[in-house]
Design an enzyme around this catalytic site. Structure first.
Site: not given
Length: 402
Positions: A26-27, A258, A264, A280, A334, A353
């Protein structure tokens, strides 16, 4: 800008870019190396390392300056790299200031020498482990395709023998979402005091979520199951980041995570070539805001582009988010995960959500009751007893209704 006017500032440094000694299914970061100035990513030079540390110290209001060493796999930079980093921190920190170093690692290279260095220099360590052996090894394999769980468990034990309590960084994906208690109890069994759950949300080129991604409802159910286990068994001896953050907001405070903050952008990423990016999750040409080699980190962090990036989180909320009773907790989540449609058909709704709503509705009354019990003088053991009684009553009501 004077020290009193400087905003809180942290930096996430990627000393080897996206290079890694594992190939997790999953990277999301392996392809980020194509944005490096080098055709093949190498290690950050000592010259850039010095610029990074000096400029971060200069940009910080102090007296604590935070560095997070990330990747890829940051231990691939070698132990001498971090010895040099500590030496440079001592060189540039003003009298009375300290550096807070956090190494986020998969643990495969954590030898006794590494652990001794980390302990001596008071590094915090985040160790990636996905729970039980079966769940972990389903996705987290080394370059040869071999499982890694036993090596990670050995690294955790090695750290603990040195007196280091690693933060356990656990992804929640399409496989683990179905096995919450197995995952949670395995993490608890490693004997650490802190767990972070990191939802895997990734998209294929056609915009669809990848098969490894957690589902919104699955994420909510996962958090709910782990939360119930935590409040009835582990108060006072184990903390879970997401639960702690939600509790802080419900107590009238502000989230430090964050993804739950209103804005952010105060944690820029510095790649191994000195390039500075907004976040990131936004290491791409559109979010490149500077370079250490010929620029200034503080100016990049305070640039119009970066400030606009931070404000956009609040300014791009959907109408559904604007009227949501849970907005005060999640702040829309995010931005990288705002690709779903709202109930009104508006694009930009946070993908997770429904899971957030499920968890908040379940956890809020429990957390508020725990806060009441704490204010009345009860300790963790007594609160857990009360929570077990509450859980038993709730389960009894559900049984009678079925």
């Amino acid at each position: 800008m004077s020290g009193a006017e400087k905003l809180p500032f942290a930096v996430m440094a990627k000393p080897v870019g996206s290079r890694c000694n594992m190939r997790c299914r999953y990277c999301y970061y392996l392809d980020k190396g194509k944005y490096s100035a080098h055709e093949k990513q190498t290690r950050m030079s000592f010259d850039l390392l010095e610029k990074l540390i000096r400029q971060t110290v200069d940009a910080s209001p102090g007296p604590v300056v935070s560095f997070t060493w990330h990747g890829g796999e940051p231990t691939l930079a070698g132990l001498d790299f971090y010895k040099k980093a500590v030496e440079l921190e001592r060189k540039y920190l003003p009298a009375g200031w300290t550096a807070l170093n956090n190494l986020q690692t998969n643990g495969l290279l954590l030898s006794d020498a590494w652990c001794a260095f980390l302990k001596e220099n008071r590094f915090d360590v985040g160790l990636s482990v996905d729970g039980s052996e079966a769940v972990h090894d389903a996705n987290r394999r080394d370059l040869g395709g071999k499982p890694t769980f036993e090596r990670v468990r050995a690294a955790a034990a090695r750290l603990k023998r040195r007196g280091i309590e690693p933060d356990l960084l656990c992804t929640v994906n399409s496989g683990s979402e179905k096995r919450p208690l197995e995952v949670y109890r395995a993490l608890r069994g490693l004997g650490s005091g802190w767990i972070q759950f990191i939802p895997i949300v990734a998209r294929a080129p056609d915009g669809a979520v990848t098969p490894e991604s957690v589902s919104p409802e699955g994420y909510g159910e996962f958090l709910r199951a782990c939360f119930d286990e935590w409040v009835t068994h582990d108060l006072g001896r184990l903390d879970v980041q997401f639960f702690a953050e939600v509790s802080r907001v419900l107590a009238g405070g502000e989230a430090s995570l964050c993804t739950l903050r209103g804005e952010c952008g105060r944690v820029p990423v510095v790649e191994e070539d000195g390039a500075v990016y907004s976040c990131d999750h936004f290491v791409d040409p559109d979010h490149r805001i500077g370079n250490l080699a010929g620029g200034n980190l503080e100016k990049a962090a305070d640039s119009d582009a970066q400030l606009a990036f931070g404000r956009a989180k609040r300014g791009t909320l959907t109408a559904q988010c604007g009227r949501c009773p849970w907005l005060f907790i999640c702040n829309g989540g995010c931005p990288k995960d705002r690709f779903a449609l709202s109930v009104d058909g508006e694009p930009g709704q946070h993908y997770l959500c429904p899971g957030f709503e499920l968890f908040f509705a379940h956890a809020r009354p429990v957390i508020e009751r725990m806060m009441e019990l704490s204010r009345s003088g009860l300790g963790p053991a007594e609160i857990m007893t009360e929570m077990k009684k509450r859980s038993s009553k709730s389960n009894g009501v559900k049984s009678r209704m079925q």
